[in-house]
Design a protein around this motif. Sequence first.
Motif, PDB file in Angstrom:
ATOM      1  N   HIS A  80       0.834  -1.199   0.000  1.00  0.00           N
ATOM      2  CA  HIS A  80       0.000   0.000   0.000  1.00  0.00           C
ATOM      3  C   HIS A  80       0.872   1.253   0.000  1.00  0.00           C
ATOM      4  O   HIS A  80       1.914   1.298   0.657  1.00  0.00           O
ATOM      5  N   PHE A  81       0.420   2.269  -0.744  1.00  0.00           N
ATOM      6  CA  PHE A  81       1.144   3.530  -0.854  1.00  0.00           C
ATOM      7  C   PHE A  81       0.244   4.688  -0.444  1.00  0.00           C
ATOM      8  O   PHE A  81      -0.968   4.658  -0.646  1.00  0.00           O
ATOM      9  N   ALA A  82       0.857   5.721   0.118  1.00  0.00           N
ATOM     10  CA  ALA A  82       0.191   7.003   0.331  1.00  0.00           C
ATOM     11  C   ALA A  82       0.709   7.955  -0.737  1.00  0.00           C
ATOM     12  O   ALA A  82       1.926   8.070  -0.936  1.00  0.00           O
ATOM     13  N   LEU A  83      -0.188   8.627  -1.431  1.00  0.00           N
ATOM     14  CA  LEU A  83       0.172   9.572  -2.482  1.00  0.00           C
ATOM     15  C   LEU A  83      -0.378  10.940  -2.100  1.00  0.00           C
ATOM     16  O   LEU A  83      -1.586  11.171  -2.166  1.00  0.00           O
ATOM     17  N   ALA A  84       0.500  11.838  -1.647  1.00  0.00           N
ATOM     18  CA  ALA A  84       0.069  13.154  -1.177  1.00  0.00           C
ATOM     19  C   ALA A  84       1.024  14.220  -1.716  1.00  0.00           C
ATOM     20  O   ALA A  84       1.864  14.745  -0.982  1.00  0.00           O
ATOM     21  N   GLY A 119       7.576  11.126 -12.057  1.00  0.00           N
ATOM     22  CA  GLY A 119       8.582  10.214 -11.546  1.00  0.00           C
ATOM     23  C   GLY A 119       8.004   8.853 -11.241  1.00  0.00           C
ATOM     24  O   GLY A 119       6.778   8.668 -11.200  1.00  0.00           O
ATOM     25  N   ALA A 120       8.883   7.916 -11.034  1.00  0.00           N
ATOM     26  CA  ALA A 120       8.494   6.551 -10.696  1.00  0.00           C
ATOM     27  C   ALA A 120       9.432   6.025  -9.639  1.00  0.00           C
ATOM     28  O   ALA A 120      10.641   6.294  -9.664  1.00  0.00           O
ATOM     29  N   TYR A 121       8.877   5.289  -8.710  1.00  0.00           N
ATOM     30  CA  TYR A 121       9.659   4.668  -7.634  1.00  0.00           C
ATOM     31  C   TYR A 121       9.560   3.159  -7.770  1.00  0.00           C
ATOM     32  O   TYR A 121       8.468   2.585  -7.709  1.00  0.00           O
ATOM     33  N   SER A 122      10.704   2.518  -7.932  1.00  0.00           N
ATOM     34  CA  SER A 122      10.746   1.053  -8.042  1.00  0.00           C
ATOM     35  C   SER A 122      10.800   0.457  -6.648  1.00  0.00           C
ATOM     36  O   SER A 122      11.884   0.134  -6.133  1.00  0.00           O
ATOM     37  N   SER A 123       9.652   0.306  -6.029  1.00  0.00           N
ATOM     38  CA  SER A 123       9.583  -0.226  -4.672  1.00  0.00           C
ATOM     39  C   SER A 123       9.684  -1.744  -4.689  1.00  0.00           C
ATOM     40  O   SER A 123       9.629  -2.374  -5.751  1.00  0.00           O
ATOM     41  N   ILE A 124       9.782  -2.343  -3.512  1.00  0.00           N
ATOM     42  CA  ILE A 124       9.840  -3.804  -3.452  1.00  0.00           C
ATOM     43  C   ILE A 124       8.488  -4.424  -3.789  1.00  0.00           C
ATOM     44  O   ILE A 124       8.393  -5.632  -4.008  1.00  0.00           O
ATOM     45  N   TYR A 125       7.439  -3.597  -3.856  1.00  0.00           N
ATOM     46  CA  TYR A 125       6.108  -4.092  -4.213  1.00  0.00           C
ATOM     47  C   TYR A 125       5.783  -3.862  -5.687  1.00  0.00           C
ATOM     48  O   TYR A 125       4.692  -4.199  -6.144  1.00  0.00           O
ATOM     49  N   GLY A 126       6.729  -3.285  -6.412  1.00  0.00           N
ATOM     50  CA  GLY A 126       6.511  -2.964  -7.811  1.00  0.00           C
ATOM     51  C   GLY A 126       6.686  -1.482  -8.050  1.00  0.00           C
ATOM     52  O   GLY A 126       6.798  -0.683  -7.113  1.00  0.00           O
ATOM     53  N   GLU A 127       6.724  -1.080  -9.317  1.00  0.00           N
ATOM     54  CA  GLU A 127       6.949   0.324  -9.654  1.00  0.00           C
ATOM     55  C   GLU A 127       5.654   1.120  -9.580  1.00  0.00           C
ATOM     56  O   GLU A 127       4.651   0.772 -10.197  1.00  0.00           O
ATOM     57  N   ILE A 128       5.686   2.188  -8.830  1.00  0.00           N
ATOM     58  CA  ILE A 128       4.556   3.102  -8.762  1.00  0.00           C
ATOM     59  C   ILE A 128       4.992   4.432  -9.367  1.00  0.00           C
ATOM     60  O   ILE A 128       6.097   4.910  -9.113  1.00  0.00           O
ATOM     61  N   SER A 129       4.141   5.012 -10.214  1.00  0.00           N
ATOM     62  CA  SER A 129       4.491   6.266 -10.876  1.00  0.00           C
ATOM     63  C   SER A 129       3.393   7.300 -10.661  1.00  0.00           C
ATOM     64  O   SER A 129       2.215   6.963 -10.497  1.00  0.00           O
ATOM     65  N   PRO A 185       1.003  -0.394  -9.016  1.00  0.00           N
ATOM     66  CA  PRO A 185       1.405  -1.743  -9.430  1.00  0.00           C
ATOM     67  C   PRO A 185       0.401  -2.816  -9.017  1.00  0.00           C
ATOM     68  O   PRO A 185      -0.432  -2.604  -8.122  1.00  0.00           O
ATOM     69  N   GLY A 186       0.486  -3.965  -9.689  1.00  0.00           N
ATOM     70  CA  GLY A 186      -0.408  -5.073  -9.401  1.00  0.00           C
ATOM     71  C   GLY A 186      -0.329  -5.532  -7.959  1.00  0.00           C
ATOM     72  O   GLY A 186       0.717  -5.429  -7.313  1.00  0.00           O
ATOM     73  N   ASN A 187      -1.446  -5.993  -7.446  1.00  0.00           N
ATOM     74  CA  ASN A 187      -1.550  -6.503  -6.080  1.00  0.00           C
ATOM     75  C   ASN A 187      -1.293  -5.429  -5.029  1.00  0.00           C
ATOM     76  O   ASN A 187      -0.935  -5.735  -3.893  1.00  0.00           O
ATOM     77  N   GLY A 216      -7.735  18.376   0.059  1.00  0.00           N
ATOM     78  CA  GLY A 216      -9.057  17.934   0.495  1.00  0.00           C
ATOM     79  C   GLY A 216      -9.658  16.826  -0.336  1.00  0.00           C
ATOM     80  O   GLY A 216     -10.586  16.144   0.106  1.00  0.00           O
ATOM     81  N   ALA A 217      -9.142  16.637  -1.560  1.00  0.00           N
ATOM     82  CA  ALA A 217      -9.618  15.533  -2.399  1.00  0.00           C
ATOM     83  C   ALA A 217      -8.958  14.238  -1.953  1.00  0.00           C
ATOM     84  O   ALA A 217      -7.762  14.218  -1.636  1.00  0.00           O
ATOM     85  N   ARG A 218      -9.716  13.159  -1.932  1.00  0.00           N
ATOM     86  CA  ARG A 218      -9.186  11.882  -1.471  1.00  0.00           C
ATOM     87  C   ARG A 218      -9.770  10.761  -2.335  1.00  0.00           C
ATOM     88  O   ARG A 218     -10.971  10.727  -2.596  1.00  0.00           O
ATOM     89  N   ARG A 219      -8.911   9.852  -2.771  1.00  0.00           N
ATOM     90  CA  ARG A 219      -9.347   8.727  -3.586  1.00  0.00           C
ATOM     91  C   ARG A 219      -8.597   7.473  -3.177  1.00  0.00           C
ATOM     92  O   ARG A 219      -7.404   7.529  -2.884  1.00  0.00           O
ATOM     93  N   GLU A 220      -9.301   6.364  -3.187  1.00  0.00           N
ATOM     94  CA  GLU A 220      -8.673   5.057  -2.995  1.00  0.00           C
ATOM     95  C   GLU A 220      -8.468   4.447  -4.376  1.00  0.00           C
ATOM     96  O   GLU A 220      -9.419   4.283  -5.150  1.00  0.00           O
ATOM     97  N   LEU A 221      -7.227   4.144  -4.694  1.00  0.00           N
ATOM     98  CA  LEU A 221      -6.875   3.701  -6.044  1.00  0.00           C
ATOM     99  C   LEU A 221      -6.479   2.226  -6.063  1.00  0.00           C
ATOM    100  O   LEU A 221      -5.564   1.825  -5.341  1.00  0.00           O
ATOM    101  N   PRO A 222      -7.121   1.432  -6.887  1.00  0.00           N
ATOM    102  CA  PRO A 222      -6.729   0.031  -7.061  1.00  0.00           C
ATOM    103  C   PRO A 222      -5.579  -0.068  -8.062  1.00  0.00           C
ATOM    104  O   PRO A 222      -5.145   0.950  -8.625  1.00  0.00           O
ATOM    105  N   PRO A 223      -5.064  -1.262  -8.332  1.00  0.00           N
ATOM    106  CA  PRO A 223      -4.004  -1.422  -9.331  1.00  0.00           C
ATOM    107  C   PRO A 223      -4.461  -0.900 -10.698  1.00  0.00           C
ATOM    108  O   PRO A 223      -5.646  -0.963 -11.044  1.00  0.00           O
ATOM    109  N   GLY A 224      -3.500  -0.359 -11.460  1.00  0.00           N
ATOM    110  CA  GLY A 224      -3.803   0.126 -12.801  1.00  0.00           C
ATOM    111  C   GLY A 224      -3.509   1.598 -12.967  1.00  0.00           C
ATOM    112  O   GLY A 224      -2.944   2.242 -12.083  1.00  0.00           O
TER     113      GLY A 224
END
Length: 438
Positions: free
Chosen positions: A370-374, A386-396, A413-415, A424-432
Amino acid sequence: SSFSCSEPLLNVFYENVIRSLKSNSADVPTDCPTRERMGWTGDSQLFFPSASYLTLYAPFARKHLRDVFDRQWRSGRLPQIAPYNAEDWYMATMNGSSGWADVGILMPYYFYKKYGDERILEEHWEGIRRYALFLLKRQGKWGGVYAKPLHLKRKYARYAVNRGQSYGEWAEPVDVKAFYWFDFASPHPEVSTAYTAHCLSLYLEIASILGKEKDALFKKAEKGAEGAKLAYQQLRKTKAYPLDTDRQANLVRPLAFHLLEKEQEEYARKRLIEAMEHYHWRIGTGFLSTPLILGVLSDIDPDSAYRLLLNKECPGWLFMAEHSTGTVWESWEGQLGQKGTASLNHYSKGALVEWLYAGMLGIQVEGENHFALAPVIGKGVDWAQGAYSSIYGEISLSWRKEGGKVAFRIKVPGNCSATFSYKGARRELPPGEHDFLV
């Protein structure tokens, strides 16, 4: 990983940081590849958050931590350099220096938070515990002839740190704090008490993660951490260490570590902006507080963080980029620093990279898969990606200002999942992939 934005000089600086990291990562995290070539622990702990965004840093950091704890003294003291490498005799007393020896708590904690791997805490638990005991035993002790009186009541002085030679903030701009030889002999009580309070608090968190709350040292560490925090608050009320100061580091540190009373914190936030104005929005911190200042300013006002970041005068990151040597400098003044002896390939002041990912892009690991994007967006930059190659996959994540709104493009990233928040805007984002305007 990758990063770019609309400010060309910031892109140059980012590439310079990568070159300095690569050329100082040959088995040991050296300070510079040309002169000392030593594994300075102050540099390594403060740069870990940036390095772990830029590379898969876990194996390298794991090896470095083993070098650190291999040098641990029976007293629990940890080194300024690991592994041992030609320390001059007069430097021996600098081992245990606040901000440097604290690598033994800070880096395992950062490692766990970034990679979610408890094994690093388990492997070094005994060493971490011994260092915490060392910190507790140092509180309230007399520091010798170079330790100036703190003028604190006994109930506070017993938890302050005014013992042990240390480097202090180290390498601030010359016109902010010029270096004198006796700086090596001073305990630097403002820095040392702050780091003691901070590190003991992190020790308690590590102990809780490992289920060690019933350990005999836990209650003592709770008392020591709270006592150091209260001592620090009182120290900043004295004439010697006032919050009414233009030294940015002395305002950034307590704000970053949350050490102040409510009224003190409100004052320090306002006083930091004044200090920035007085120094014409140039950076005035040294080694220890440079990685912290953009995060602190972001919490006060994002535009202030961007104003400092985009400053092109000396001292400043973009001044380095504009006069680029292809790498990051040890001193803000470049080769003119430290009477001409300063290194021009020294990654520590490149530690702002953490903020480019965690601040400007807003990408942070927040638990397993899980990631926090703020993202923090301010004046002067029109787009960033930018993109971060985390141990859970690349998130951009990329953002671009468009007619009063901001267009975001995010790939999770997947999974995995991510929580996005901005104004003030907030969204829960699934893979994709996700595209939207805010």
